[in-house]
Structures are given as C-alpha cells and as structure tokens.
Design an enzyme around this catalytic site. Structure first.
Site, PDB file in Angstrom:
ATOM      1  N   CYS A 121       0.845  -1.190   0.000  1.00 33.65           N
ATOM      2  CA  CYS A 121       0.000   0.000   0.000  1.00 33.65           C
ATOM      3  C   CYS A 121       0.881   1.241   0.000  1.00 33.65           C
ATOM      4  O   CYS A 121       2.021   1.195   0.459  1.00 33.65           O
ATOM      5  CB  CYS A 121      -0.861   0.030   1.254  1.00 33.65           C
ATOM      6  SG  CYS A 121      -1.916  -1.413   1.390  1.00 33.65           S
ATOM      7  N   ARG A 177       4.456   0.561  -6.184  1.00 35.22           N
ATOM      8  CA  ARG A 177       4.397  -0.221  -4.948  1.00 35.22           C
ATOM      9  C   ARG A 177       3.220  -1.198  -4.954  1.00 35.22           C
ATOM     10  O   ARG A 177       3.084  -2.012  -4.040  1.00 35.22           O
ATOM     11  CB  ARG A 177       4.259   0.719  -3.743  1.00 35.22           C
ATOM     12  CG  ARG A 177       5.496   1.557  -3.474  1.00 35.22           C
ATOM     13  CD  ARG A 177       5.199   2.650  -2.457  1.00 35.22           C
ATOM     14  NE  ARG A 177       4.683   2.139  -1.216  1.00 35.22           N
ATOM     15  CZ  ARG A 177       5.422   1.762  -0.173  1.00 35.22           C
ATOM     16  NH1 ARG A 177       6.721   1.844  -0.242  1.00 35.22           N
ATOM     17  NH2 ARG A 177       4.857   1.311   0.920  1.00 35.22           N
ATOM     18  N   TRP A 197      -2.954  -2.501  -1.749  1.00 35.08           N
ATOM     19  CA  TRP A 197      -2.461  -3.770  -2.289  1.00 35.08           C
ATOM     20  C   TRP A 197      -2.952  -4.805  -1.281  1.00 35.08           C
ATOM     21  O   TRP A 197      -2.392  -4.928  -0.194  1.00 35.08           O
ATOM     22  CB  TRP A 197      -0.943  -3.728  -2.373  1.00 35.08           C
ATOM     23  CG  TRP A 197      -0.314  -4.804  -3.191  1.00 35.08           C
ATOM     24  CD1 TRP A 197      -0.324  -4.908  -4.556  1.00 35.08           C
ATOM     25  CD2 TRP A 197       0.454  -5.910  -2.712  1.00 35.08           C
ATOM     26  NE1 TRP A 197       0.402  -6.002  -4.942  1.00 35.08           N
ATOM     27  CE2 TRP A 197       0.879  -6.639  -3.838  1.00 35.08           C
ATOM     28  CE3 TRP A 197       0.824  -6.359  -1.447  1.00 35.08           C
ATOM     29  CZ2 TRP A 197       1.653  -7.790  -3.732  1.00 35.08           C
ATOM     30  CZ3 TRP A 197       1.597  -7.498  -1.343  1.00 35.08           C
ATOM     31  CH2 TRP A 197       1.991  -8.210  -2.480  1.00 35.08           C
ATOM     32  N   ASN A 256      -0.689   1.437   5.834  1.00 41.61           N
ATOM     33  CA  ASN A 256       0.151   0.491   5.087  1.00 41.61           C
ATOM     34  C   ASN A 256       0.732  -0.490   6.096  1.00 41.61           C
ATOM     35  O   ASN A 256       1.196  -0.073   7.153  1.00 41.61           O
ATOM     36  CB  ASN A 256       1.272   1.270   4.376  1.00 41.61           C
ATOM     37  CG  ASN A 256       2.325   0.357   3.786  1.00 41.61           C
ATOM     38  OD1 ASN A 256       2.015  -0.738   3.321  1.00 41.61           O
ATOM     39  ND2 ASN A 256       3.573   0.794   3.803  1.00 41.61           N
ATOM     40  N   GLY A 257       0.678  -1.791   5.787  1.00 40.65           N
ATOM     41  CA  GLY A 257       1.236  -2.774   6.717  1.00 40.65           C
ATOM     42  C   GLY A 257       0.153  -3.716   7.198  1.00 40.65           C
ATOM     43  O   GLY A 257      -0.907  -3.831   6.569  1.00 40.65           O
ATOM     44  N   GLU A 289      17.609 -15.066 -13.418  1.00 48.94           N
ATOM     45  CA  GLU A 289      17.130 -13.678 -13.481  1.00 48.94           C
ATOM     46  C   GLU A 289      16.286 -13.458 -14.751  1.00 48.94           C
ATOM     47  O   GLU A 289      15.230 -12.819 -14.705  1.00 48.94           O
ATOM     48  CB  GLU A 289      18.335 -12.723 -13.426  1.00 48.94           C
ATOM     49  CG  GLU A 289      18.012 -11.246 -13.561  1.00 48.94           C
ATOM     50  CD  GLU A 289      17.070 -10.690 -12.498  1.00 48.94           C
ATOM     51  OE1 GLU A 289      16.773 -11.373 -11.503  1.00 48.94           O
ATOM     52  OE2 GLU A 289      16.589  -9.559 -12.701  1.00 48.94           O
ATOM     53  N   LYS A 322      12.280 -12.371 -15.073  1.00 53.33           N
ATOM     54  CA  LYS A 322      11.769 -11.253 -15.886  1.00 53.33           C
ATOM     55  C   LYS A 322      10.632 -11.721 -16.783  1.00 53.33           C
ATOM     56  O   LYS A 322       9.621 -11.050 -16.924  1.00 53.33           O
ATOM     57  CB  LYS A 322      12.859 -10.642 -16.773  1.00 53.33           C
ATOM     58  CG  LYS A 322      14.017  -9.929 -16.119  1.00 53.33           C
ATOM     59  CD  LYS A 322      13.675  -8.809 -15.207  1.00 53.33           C
ATOM     60  CE  LYS A 322      13.467  -9.296 -13.807  1.00 53.33           C
ATOM     61  NZ  LYS A 322      13.925  -8.536 -12.701  1.00 53.33           N
ATOM     62  N   GLU A 357       7.437 -12.331 -14.629  1.00 53.01           N
ATOM     63  CA  GLU A 357       6.720 -11.193 -14.055  1.00 53.01           C
ATOM     64  C   GLU A 357       6.270 -10.189 -15.109  1.00 53.01           C
ATOM     65  O   GLU A 357       5.213  -9.574 -14.966  1.00 53.01           O
ATOM     66  CB  GLU A 357       7.512 -10.516 -12.934  1.00 53.01           C
ATOM     67  CG  GLU A 357       8.823  -9.936 -13.343  1.00 53.01           C
ATOM     68  CD  GLU A 357       9.645  -9.437 -12.165  1.00 53.01           C
ATOM     69  OE1 GLU A 357       9.085  -9.078 -11.136  1.00 53.01           O
ATOM     70  OE2 GLU A 357      10.892  -9.411 -12.312  1.00 53.01           O
ATOM     71  N   HIS A 365      18.746 -35.318 -16.934  1.00 57.40           N
ATOM     72  CA  HIS A 365      18.291 -35.947 -15.685  1.00 57.40           C
ATOM     73  C   HIS A 365      16.802 -35.703 -15.439  1.00 57.40           C
ATOM     74  O   HIS A 365      16.321 -35.917 -14.330  1.00 57.40           O
ATOM     75  CB  HIS A 365      19.124 -35.426 -14.503  1.00 57.40           C
ATOM     76  CG  HIS A 365      20.578 -35.770 -14.626  1.00 57.40           C
ATOM     77  ND1 HIS A 365      21.036 -37.074 -14.551  1.00 57.40           N
ATOM     78  CD2 HIS A 365      21.661 -34.999 -14.860  1.00 57.40           C
ATOM     79  CE1 HIS A 365      22.354 -37.079 -14.710  1.00 57.40           C
ATOM     80  NE2 HIS A 365      22.757 -35.833 -14.911  1.00 57.40           N
ATOM     81  N   LYS A 420       6.445  -3.221  -5.934  1.00 61.38           N
ATOM     82  CA  LYS A 420       7.886  -2.969  -6.020  1.00 61.38           C
ATOM     83  C   LYS A 420       8.575  -3.200  -4.678  1.00 61.38           C
ATOM     84  O   LYS A 420       9.597  -3.851  -4.592  1.00 61.38           O
ATOM     85  CB  LYS A 420       8.104  -1.535  -6.491  1.00 61.38           C
ATOM     86  CG  LYS A 420       9.560  -1.135  -6.637  1.00 61.38           C
ATOM     87  CD  LYS A 420      10.045  -1.429  -8.014  1.00 61.38           C
ATOM     88  CE  LYS A 420      11.512  -1.169  -8.205  1.00 61.38           C
ATOM     89  NZ  LYS A 420      12.100  -2.117  -9.144  1.00 61.38           N
TER      90      LYS A 420
HETATM   91  C1  F6R Z   1      12.081  -8.799  -9.580  1.00 63.17           C
HETATM   92  C2  F6R Z   1      11.784  -7.900  -8.488  1.00 63.17           C
HETATM   93  C3  F6R Z   1      11.629  -8.465  -7.125  1.00 63.17           C
HETATM   94  C4  F6R Z   1      12.615  -7.763  -6.182  1.00 63.17           C
HETATM   95  C5  F6R Z   1      12.433  -8.292  -4.746  1.00 63.17           C
HETATM   96  C6  F6R Z   1      13.431  -7.670  -3.800  1.00 63.17           C
HETATM   97  O1  F6R Z   1      12.141  -8.122 -10.790  1.00 63.17           O
HETATM   98  O2  F6R Z   1      11.696  -6.710  -8.672  1.00 63.17           O
HETATM   99  O3  F6R Z   1      11.831  -9.827  -7.136  1.00 63.17           O
HETATM  100  O4  F6R Z   1      13.907  -8.011  -6.650  1.00 63.17           O
HETATM  101  O5  F6R Z   1      11.131  -8.018  -4.319  1.00 63.17           O
HETATM  102  O6  F6R Z   1      13.295  -6.293  -3.719  1.00 63.17           O
HETATM  103  P1  F6R Z   1      14.462  -5.397  -3.133  1.00 63.17           P
HETATM  104  O7  F6R Z   1      15.635  -5.527  -4.025  1.00 63.17           O
HETATM  105  O8  F6R Z   1      13.888  -4.013  -3.098  1.00 63.17           O
HETATM  106  O9  F6R Z   1      14.773  -5.921  -1.754  1.00 63.17           O
END
Ligand code: F6R
Length: 618
Positions: free
Chosen positions: A2, A27, A74, A100-101, A495, A499, A502, A518, A613
């Site tokens: 949030c 966020r 959220w 928020n929380g 990685e 990408k 998501e 395997h 985020k």
């Molecule tokens: C992937 C992504 C998330 C963040 C994860 C950690 O693209 O954005 O997986 O990497 O939530 O976030 P931080 O780096 O802010 O601790």
C-alpha cells in the site's frame, strides 16, 4: 504494497495527492481512495482500480480542501472491493485513516471495539485504527491538547508493522510508523526558538518520490515515532513524539538522484530503465573508494560471509558467491531472505564469533529498496546472532541502510518499473568492484580487470532491440520458455526467467544445461522454446552438447552468445566484452525480450499484476 500520501498546506490537496499516488503506483495497487476536509467535514471517495481509472471515474483530483489523505491499496486482509479500499472512517465520521502494513492483532481489537458498539464496514485490519482513534480515553477527535498521548496510547495497542496517517475533521493530520516507511516532506521548513519545526506545507508519504517534485526537504520518522501536523501561528507545526516524549528531528536534504522520475521519450519506465543501464553500470563501478575499501576490509577480516536478498537481489547475492569464489577465492553462503529464519541453525554463530583477528561473521544484504520485510527480518535476526551487517541498497535513506553497520549505494537512481532491471546490473557491477578490490588487497594482482566501456557495451546490445522485439513476436504464444546455462550464467538464466514470468506472464524456467538429461528433457518437444546462454568461455563446448539435445527434439533455439552457431534459430548477440564481466551484460537481452514479450502479450510491463515494487510485508 500500500502507499500513503497526505498533504496539508496552502494549495488544493487533491491534485497533489493524486499525482503522489501515481508516482507510488510501482508499490502496487488494486484500489484507490482520498479523503479531504471541506467546510469542516470529511469527504471520502474511493474505489477499485488504478489511480488513473479511479480518478477518471470519481473525479478524485476535483475534491475540495487544502488538507487530505490518499491511499493505493495492495490487498492483504479482505477482498478487493470499494468498501475495503482506504480511507476508513470512524463511526462518528470525524476521522479518516489510511494505512500500510498489517495490524496483527486486528481480530482482538475488532471484537473489543464491536462489544463497545463500534460498527465496522470493511473486512480490513486497517479499519480498527479509525475506530481506536475515536475510542481512546483521550480521543484524538475531541481533545486537541492530548493528541500526543492519544497517539502513543494507540500505537501501544497495535502490534505488527504499520504506518498510518489519520485526517481529523478539524484539518489536523496525525500518524505513526512501525517497520513501514513514512516520510514527511516540508515546504519552506524552519525552526522556532524552542527548536519547534514549522513549514508552509507538508507532505507525508511512503516514498519521497511522492513529493520530490515539490520539495527536497524531509524528516524521516523512526520506528515507534508518531507525528502531529496542525495549524500554528507561524504556519504549520510539525511535532514528533516517541514513548519518552517529544523528539527533535533534523530536516534532511533528499538526494538529487530522486529528481529523475519522468518516462522521458520512453513508453514505459521499464524500457527507460533498461536503457539507463548505459550509465548506471558505469556509475556502480565507480562508487566512491573509501567506503568500498571499508567494506572490503570488513569482508576480508570476517570469519564467515553470508549473503542474502530477495527476488532479483537474491540473484545478485548468488552472483556474489560466484564472483567471490572466482575473483578472490573466498567462499560464502547465500541464503534467500525469506528462508533465513529456517536456515539459521547452519548459520548460527556462538559467542566466540568476535575472535581476535576479525570482525566475526558478516551478513551482506542486497536490496534495491532497502525496505523488503524478508531482508530486514534476516538482518535483524543475523544481528541478534552477532553478525555485522553490510548492505548494498539503491536508497541510502532506506531502513536497511539505516540498520546496517555499513552500506554502499548502488547509485542507480529511482527504479519505478516493478521489475528490477538497472538495479540488478548495478548491484552486480558493484559486487564485481568489491571483489576486484578484495583481490587487489589480497595481492592477487592477476585478477585486475579492465572494465572497458560499459556504456558502449550496453549500447551495442541495445542496438539489437528491434531484432529482440521480432524474436518476442515469434515466441509470444509460447506456454513455457526454458533457459539453459552453466556455471555463473545459470544465475543470469534465473534472473531472465524471473523477468519473463513477471513481465510477460509466461512460464519460464532456468535449467542447469547438464541437468537436462536428468529429467527436464522430457518436457522438450517441437513447441518448446529454449534460450541457450552460450558464451565463448569454458562452458561453451558442453553447452553446445546440450543445445544439440534440445535441437534434436525439435525445440526453437534462441542463442544468447558472442559466437554464432548454426544450431540457433536466432541469435541475440553480445558484443566482445571482457570474459569475466560477460554475465553482467548477458542479462540485458533477456530483459529486453521479457519487455517486448510483455507488449506483444498485452501486459503492462511497468505494473505486473499481483506484484509490488517494495514488498514490505512478510
Ligand atoms: C524482480 C523484483 C523483485 C525484487 C524483490 C526484492 O524483478 O523486482 O523480485 O527483486 O522483491 O526487492 P528489493 O531488491 O527491493 O529488496
């Protein structure tokens, strides 16, 4: 997560709040709401959707008043619907709250308040805060002089992590934070003779991005602190309290990096941020020396190194393991932050940890936001076990930075797109830098590496964007994408798969190429898409064997490589870079592919569904 923003000042609050909420949409959002005070009455509008849609439907930015609060939700407790959207209002309609929380004891509080006659409208944990503000023995709404006591009484009743702002019908703003961010931005701040803080206008938000366009002066609240913003003779007074009484707060100048928050010529933040890697990788490589040396000294003196992070930052942590081993011949453990609690047995260090020659065990925490709850929990637990805390963050003002013994900023500037792109490569570049400095300090001069011209390397990969977009078109209907790789490149495969998942909502899986036989080979058929990370290094020959295996089962093969092969149906080329640094650049075609697949599949790459985020809840 949030997002909260509040405004009080001399301008119309609603447009400022709506703009602030859109800046924080990264966020997460599923519903949006605002409350303002007009003619001494609270007016609330809220509904399901993103900021743009709800604003268009409910004319949020047309609401009257020079004080207000706003929220993007959220969902954690309660389904996504108009009623569960914030703000929530007390029974008497005199206080509205955004939160928020998670209020962990909301069930007990709700039942206590219900037996005292309070009527709840929503299913959220947040609504208890509005009712408590009305219920308290010295209620905020009735007794202006006792607000600070009422607030502290309130916070002592809440357990969990939260930040909230309440708007009282007389135009006062109050709130508090505990393990969730809350920052007060101040327009024209000044101190009175008694140290009292005044300003012409105040923004209170979960992220400085929400108000940086208006002021770069801010007060950062600490956990357990509560605030009151109200009218005073000299403008607005800003009072901060903790349980010991009034707290004198300093006004911080927020860093210039936060100013760069426009999409510029790009359609999305995500693609802008991918392109920004031309600069961000170089910037991360050239972080100021003395702090890097201090980190290097600490790592070299430590008897044990554990690295942690979540999501992409966890992948950066995995890169740290490869780089420490390759460049410095130093071992470390990597634990994904959300598993830290469950792997603490193996990482438990007893009292002899502060041995003569060193600094005991060290936890290196990697996080873009510096606010990820899992990472902060890991850090707190490690500290309680005697670990020294080092961190790499993008936000030097974050909780993680403040809770670390030493932190380095990756200096990537604001990353608004929900998916980590430039922050990942900046983390990795800084890890390279740390490892190279460590190798130097260890006398391993053979490991001195010329970083070359990162901007040029990124530039030549970006030149292939059109080809990558047409490759995305070719594979856009794939139901699964497999990324095969060996050694350090497997981390890049992880990685890249993240990408694709998501951004493009496509199932993607990183596979150690040698593991195909395997089991996973059973999945491969004529409809499969396989991406082979196949640099011309020690993994090359064995990788070709694996590529043959999937090719002969009919898979469509995309090679990401610095060497052509007739086995590939298409190649995304990596221009000649120093072999040791190659993985850093290898991720960029994968980021571009995921972005363009998102567009072809009609997904919004900046705001993937169900994701936020900053993941500030567990
Ligand atoms: C992937 C992504 C998330 C963040 C994860 C950690 O693209 O954005 O997986 O990497 O939530 O976030 P931080 O780096 O802010 O601790």
């Amino acid at each position: 997560m949030c997002s909260i923003i509040a405004y009080k000042g001399y301008r119309d609050a609603a447009p400022l709040i709506v703009r602030g909420l859109s800046m924080m949409e990264y966020r997460g959002y599923d519903s949006v709401g605002l409350a303002t005070v007009h003619n001494s009455r609270l007016v609330v509008r809220k509904g399901v959707g993103n900021v743009g849609h709800v604003n268009a439907r409910l004319n949020l930015d047309g609401m009257y008043g020079s004080v207000g609060i706003g929220h993007t939700r959220w969902a954690t407790h309660g389904v996504v619907n108009d009623i569960n959207a914030h703000p929530h209002v007390s029974c008497d309609g005199r206080v509205a709250v955004v939160h928020n929380g998670i209020v962990e004891n909301h069930v007990e509080l709700r039942s206590m308040l219900t037996t005292r006659g309070h009527i709840f409208r929503s299913e959220t944990d947040s609504e208890v805060i509005a009712h408590l503000l009305e219920y308290l023995p010295t209620p905020v709404v009735y007794d202006g002089n006792s607000i600070s006591k009422a607030l502290l009484d309130l916070t002592s009743m809440l357990s969990g992590s939260y930040s909230f702002v309440a708007l009282v019908h007389d135009g006062t703003l109050v709130g508090a934070r505990n393990h969730e961010p809350l920052i007060i931005g101040l327009g024209n701040p000044r101190k009175g003779r008694d140290g009292m803080l005044f300003a012409d206008e105040c923004f209170i938000a979960s992220d400085v991005l929400a108000f940086i366009g208006h002021t770069d002066k801010a007060v950062f609240l600490a956990d357990g602190e509560a605030f009151i913003v109200r009218e005073a003779q000299k403008g607005l007074s800003i009072e901060v309290y903790d349980r010991h009484g009034k707290v004198a707060k300093d006004v911080t100048q927020v860093a210039w990096e936060f100013a760069d928050i426009d999409k510029g010529r790009f359609a999305h933040y995500t693609i802008k941020e991918i392109h920004e890697q031309r600069d961000t990788i170089s910037r991360a490589f050239s972080i100021e020396g003395s702090r890097v040396h201090e980190v290097v000294r600490t790592l070299l003196a430590s008897r044990r190194i554990v690295v942690t992070g979540s999501g992409s930052s966890y992948h950066a942590a995995l890169m740290a393991k490869h780089l420490l081993s390759r460049i410095c011949m130093v071992g470390c453990d990597v634990v994904v932050a959300s598993e830290f609690l469950y792997s603490m047995d193996t990482h438990y260090v007893d009292d002899d940890s502060n041995c003569d020659h060193g600094v005991g065990p060290v936890l290196l925490a990697v996080s873009q936001s510096g606010e990820t709850a899992d990472v902060l929990d890991a850090v707190r637990m490690a500290r309680s076990k005697g670990f020294r805390i080092l961190s790499l963050v993008n936000s030097p003002l974050s909780t993680l930075a403040r809770e670390s013994d030493l932190f380095l900023s990756i200096n990537a500037g604001p990353e608004i797109g929900v998916a980590a792109t430039k922050s990942f490569t900046a983390q990795v570049a800084l890890l390279y830098r740390i490892c190279m400095e460590m190798a130097k300090a260890m006398g391993r001069s053979t490991m001195e590496i010329d970083i070359g011209n990162p901007s040029m390397h990124v530039g030549s990969i970006l030149e292939g964007e059109e080809h990558i977009a047409s490759t995305a078109e070719r594979i856009k209907d794939a139901s699964s994408v497999y990324i095969i790789a060996k050694g350090i490149h497997h981390v890049i495969a992880l990685e890249g798969a993240l990408k694709l998942k998501e951004l493009a909502y496509v199932h993607a899986e990183a596979i150690h190429a040698g593991e195909l036989k395997h089991g996973p080979l059973a999945l491969i058929d004529g409809k499969s898409v396989v991406i082979a990370l196949n640099p011309m290094d020690q993994t090359y020959r064995d990788m070709l064997t694996s590529v043959h295996e999937v090719k002969s089962r009919g898979a469509y093969i995309i090679g990401i490589s610095d060497a052509e092969s007739s086995l590939y149906d298409t190649i995304l080329a990596i221009p000649g870079v120093e072999p040791l640094l190659y993985p850093l650049y290898e991720v960029i075609p994968l980021q571009l592919l995921a972005y363009h697949m998102a567009l072809k599949r009609d997904c919004n790459p900046d705001y993937p569904r169900n994701l936020a985020k900053s993941v500030t809840v567990k």
